[in-house]
Design a protein around this motif. Structure first.
Motif, PDB file in Angstrom:
ATOM      1  N   UNK A   1     -59.001 -42.814  38.628  1.00  0.00           N
ATOM      2  CA  UNK A   1     -58.608 -42.430  37.280  1.00  0.00           C
ATOM      3  C   UNK A   1     -58.903 -43.560  36.310  1.00  0.00           C
ATOM      4  N   UNK A   2     -58.749 -43.259  35.036  1.00  0.00           N
ATOM      5  CA  UNK A   2     -58.979 -44.245  33.997  1.00  0.00           C
ATOM      6  C   UNK A   2     -59.113 -43.549  32.666  1.00  0.00           C
ATOM      7  N   UNK A   3     -58.928 -44.263  31.588  1.00  0.00           N
ATOM      8  CA  UNK A   3     -58.985 -43.637  30.260  1.00  0.00           C
ATOM      9  C   UNK A   3     -60.371 -43.129  29.908  1.00  0.00           C
ATOM     10  N   UNK A   4     -60.419 -42.165  29.013  1.00  0.00           N
ATOM     11  CA  UNK A   4     -61.688 -41.641  28.518  1.00  0.00           C
ATOM     12  C   UNK A   4     -62.506 -42.773  27.922  1.00  0.00           C
TER      13      UNK A   4
ATOM     14  N   UNK B   1     -55.022 -31.785  29.823  1.00  0.00           N
ATOM     15  CA  UNK B   1     -55.465 -33.041  29.212  1.00  0.00           C
ATOM     16  C   UNK B   1     -56.294 -32.699  27.985  1.00  0.00           C
ATOM     17  N   UNK B   2     -55.884 -33.251  26.843  1.00  0.00           N
ATOM     18  CA  UNK B   2     -56.595 -33.033  25.579  1.00  0.00           C
ATOM     19  C   UNK B   2     -56.803 -31.547  25.288  1.00  0.00           C
ATOM     20  N   UNK B   3     -55.812 -30.738  25.618  1.00  0.00           N
ATOM     21  CA  UNK B   3     -55.863 -29.324  25.294  1.00  0.00           C
ATOM     22  C   UNK B   3     -56.572 -28.439  26.289  1.00  0.00           C
TER      23      UNK B   3
ATOM     24  N   UNK C   1     -54.961 -42.651  21.802  1.00  0.00           N
ATOM     25  CA  UNK C   1     -53.517 -42.623  22.039  1.00  0.00           C
ATOM     26  C   UNK C   1     -53.216 -42.287  23.493  1.00  0.00           C
ATOM     27  N   UNK C   2     -53.953 -41.319  24.038  1.00  0.00           N
ATOM     28  CA  UNK C   2     -53.780 -40.961  25.452  1.00  0.00           C
ATOM     29  C   UNK C   2     -54.203 -42.123  26.344  1.00  0.00           C
ATOM     30  N   UNK C   3     -55.301 -42.795  25.971  1.00  0.00           N
ATOM     31  CA  UNK C   3     -55.792 -43.931  26.755  1.00  0.00           C
ATOM     32  C   UNK C   3     -54.750 -45.033  26.834  1.00  0.00           C
TER      33      UNK C   3
ATOM     34  N   UNK D   1     -61.037 -38.585  18.457  1.00  0.00           N
ATOM     35  CA  UNK D   1     -61.168 -39.944  18.996  1.00  0.00           C
ATOM     36  C   UNK D   1     -59.817 -40.649  18.947  1.00  0.00           C
ATOM     37  N   UNK D   2     -59.113 -40.497  17.835  1.00  0.00           N
ATOM     38  CA  UNK D   2     -57.797 -41.125  17.703  1.00  0.00           C
ATOM     39  C   UNK D   2     -56.825 -40.578  18.744  1.00  0.00           C
ATOM     40  N   UNK D   3     -56.928 -39.276  18.993  1.00  0.00           N
ATOM     41  CA  UNK D   3     -56.056 -38.664  20.006  1.00  0.00           C
ATOM     42  C   UNK D   3     -56.379 -39.209  21.394  1.00  0.00           C
ATOM     43  N   UNK D   4     -57.678 -39.354  21.696  1.00  0.00           N
ATOM     44  CA  UNK D   4     -58.079 -39.884  23.000  1.00  0.00           C
ATOM     45  C   UNK D   4     -57.617 -41.329  23.165  1.00  0.00           C
TER      46      UNK D   4
END
Length: 204
Positions: free
Chosen positions: A22-25, A87-89, A161-163, A156-159
């Protein structure tokens, strides 16, 4: 950030097990996994099911199994998914059968899934190994995501925040690998997946 060892015993002989990656986008998971596949094609790479639309260049059955929400719901209710998460909708899940078949055949298996799914696998299969891929720095990750140019700034801002949430959960993982260089990161991941001393089976 620095690499964290897995804490495995020194034995070089063990039963194949499941590794959750796993890991952030934007951290480079796809590039690292492509190199890992080149190094050792004997590893079973699970192909996830998702309800999101394919991105340019993605192939159904290779990168993901792309299904509509109704089919995803059917699979989840039928118990055909080892884990599933939003994840992300969009919905993502891991087909259970192919993973269990690979492990039973003696092949190490690897799943690339998000944090929610990794937590589900940890509960369902406590023996699974969780590995997180990290960026060299937060600034590097912001640059990678902003430089894609394929998504709206709000997404991008949402990703990002999730990251941040995903990186904050790194202590839940058995090991971390920093992606400063794809080949180096893939070599370290290979050792984690197949065990010390066994990565010599990798292809040149």
């Amino acid at each position: 950030m620095s690499d964290t060892p897995s804490g495995e015993p020194g034995s070089t002989t063990r039963r194949p097990r499941l590794t959750v990656f796993s890991g952030p986008s934007g951290v480079g998971k796809s590039s690292v996994l492509a190199e890992l596949r080149r190094l050792n094609p004997d590893i079973f790479f699970s192909v996830s099911v998702t309800t999101r639309s394919p991105r340019p260049g993605e192939v159904d059955g290779v990168h993901y199994h792309f299904v509509d929400p109704a089919e995803f719901q059917r699979m989840a209710l039928a118990g055909e998914l080892l884990e599933h998460a939003e994840y992300a909708g969009n919905q993502y899940g891991t087909p259970r059968g192919p993973v269990e078949a690979a492990l039973a055949a003696g092949r190490p298996a690897l799943l690339e899934i998000e944090l929610q799914g990794a937590r589900q696998v940890r509960r369902a299969m406590p023996e699974a190994q969780l590995v997180m891929l990290l960026p060299p720095s937060w600034e590097d990750l912001v640059h990678r995501l902003s430089g894609r140019g394929t998504e709206e700034p709000a997404l991008v801002a949402r990703r990002l925040a999730v990251a941040r949430q995903e990186l904050d959960a790194r202590d839940e993982f058995d090991a971390t690998v920093v992606n400063t260089d794809v080949r180096t990161a893939a070599a370290k991941l290979l050792t984690l997946v197949v065990g010390p001393g066994l990565s010599t089976n990798a292809c040149s």
